[in-house]
Design a protein around this motif. Structure first.
Motif, PDB file in Angstrom:
ATOM      1  N   GLN A 163      27.982  52.414 -48.983  1.00  0.00           N
ATOM      2  CA  GLN A 163      28.701  52.891 -47.417  1.00  0.00           C
ATOM      3  C   GLN A 163      29.787  52.144 -47.134  1.00  0.00           C
ATOM      4  O   GLN A 163      30.899  51.837 -45.999  1.00  0.00           O
ATOM      5  CB  GLN A 163      27.476  52.154 -46.449  1.00  0.00           C
ATOM      6  CG  GLN A 163      27.820  52.232 -44.910  1.00  0.00           C
ATOM      7  CD  GLN A 163      28.075  53.364 -44.529  1.00  0.00           C
ATOM      8  OE1 GLN A 163      27.450  54.390 -45.120  1.00  0.00           O
ATOM      9  NE2 GLN A 163      28.918  53.632 -43.799  1.00  0.00           N
ATOM     10  N   LEU A 164      29.959  50.486 -48.819  1.00  0.00           N
ATOM     11  CA  LEU A 164      30.968  49.887 -48.220  1.00  0.00           C
ATOM     12  C   LEU A 164      32.375  49.778 -48.690  1.00  0.00           C
ATOM     13  O   LEU A 164      33.558  50.356 -48.298  1.00  0.00           O
ATOM     14  CB  LEU A 164      30.750  48.776 -48.898  1.00  0.00           C
ATOM     15  CG  LEU A 164      29.856  47.247 -48.452  1.00  0.00           C
ATOM     16  CD1 LEU A 164      29.420  46.220 -49.860  1.00  0.00           C
ATOM     17  CD2 LEU A 164      30.103  46.937 -47.329  1.00  0.00           C
ATOM     18  N   VAL A 165      32.258  50.849 -49.639  1.00  0.00           N
ATOM     19  CA  VAL A 165      33.949  51.583 -50.169  1.00  0.00           C
ATOM     20  C   VAL A 165      33.409  52.617 -48.465  1.00  0.00           C
ATOM     21  O   VAL A 165      34.965  52.808 -48.674  1.00  0.00           O
ATOM     22  CB  VAL A 165      32.648  52.530 -51.131  1.00  0.00           C
ATOM     23  CG1 VAL A 165      34.285  53.982 -51.292  1.00  0.00           C
ATOM     24  CG2 VAL A 165      33.321  52.064 -52.198  1.00  0.00           C
ATOM     25  N   VAL A 166      32.682  53.285 -48.113  1.00  0.00           N
ATOM     26  CA  VAL A 166      33.617  54.494 -46.747  1.00  0.00           C
ATOM     27  C   VAL A 166      34.400  53.447 -46.033  1.00  0.00           C
ATOM     28  O   VAL A 166      35.010  54.147 -45.095  1.00  0.00           O
ATOM     29  CB  VAL A 166      31.784  55.619 -46.828  1.00  0.00           C
ATOM     30  CG1 VAL A 166      32.357  56.283 -45.053  1.00  0.00           C
ATOM     31  CG2 VAL A 166      31.561  56.553 -47.600  1.00  0.00           C
ATOM     32  N   ASP A 167      33.214  52.422 -45.625  1.00  0.00           N
ATOM     33  CA  ASP A 167      34.063  51.554 -44.935  1.00  0.00           C
ATOM     34  C   ASP A 167      35.537  51.517 -44.672  1.00  0.00           C
ATOM     35  O   ASP A 167      36.430  51.026 -44.044  1.00  0.00           O
ATOM     36  CB  ASP A 167      32.858  50.677 -44.371  1.00  0.00           C
ATOM     37  CG  ASP A 167      32.201  51.464 -43.296  1.00  0.00           C
ATOM     38  OD1 ASP A 167      31.618  52.493 -43.060  1.00  0.00           O
ATOM     39  OD2 ASP A 167      30.923  50.503 -43.425  1.00  0.00           O
ATOM     40  N   ALA A 168      35.530  50.505 -46.170  1.00  0.00           N
ATOM     41  CA  ALA A 168      36.866  50.045 -46.490  1.00  0.00           C
ATOM     42  C   ALA A 168      37.768  51.357 -46.727  1.00  0.00           C
ATOM     43  O   ALA A 168      38.552  51.201 -46.081  1.00  0.00           O
ATOM     44  CB  ALA A 168      36.944  49.410 -47.466  1.00  0.00           C
TER      45      ALA A 168
END
Length: 122
Positions: free
Chosen positions: A107-112
């Motif tokens: 989810q952190l990667v998707v948000d970035a």
């Protein structure tokens, strides 16, 4: 994350980590109902309620995973639904926590990526 979990369950099936005796559909393994039902919903809600607060997220996941690994698996065994074979309850809790860390990281990667795309649209 459900796809990753399904792949993990294929590995678990081949390595005899756990067994699910009952299935809703004849050609679908029993753990699929858990992946698409309670696991998906619990993962979604815990991420929604605690995203951005890693400590809260990990505590919520630890509580849920310990409840599933110990009294939850005891109940599934008692009810004749499933049991652990070559994996101990503590190892199952560790696998579940690893999946939680992977979900948060994903989810952190998707948000970035979303933030980067929105930055370039300006």
């Amino acid at each position: 994350m459900s796809i990753f979990t399904k792949i993990l369950n294929i590995v678990a099936y081949k390595r005899n980590w756990w067994h699910f005796y009952t299935s809703i559909l004849p050609k679908v393994r029993g753990e699929t109902a858990f992946i698409l039902g309670p696991y998906f919903l619990a993962s979604f809600w815990v991420l929604k309620l605690a995203y951005g607060k890693i400590k809260k997220y990990m505590i919520m996941n630890a509580i849920l995973h310990l409840l599933f690994a110990f009294p939850g698996m005891a109940f599934l065994k008692w009810a004749g639904i499933g049991t652990l074979a070559r994996v101990k309850n503590v190892q199952l809790a560790g696998i579940l926590m690893l999946r939680a860390v992977l979900l948060y990281s994903f989810q952190l990667v998707v948000d970035a990526v979303r933030e980067r795309k929105s930055f370039f649209k300006r």
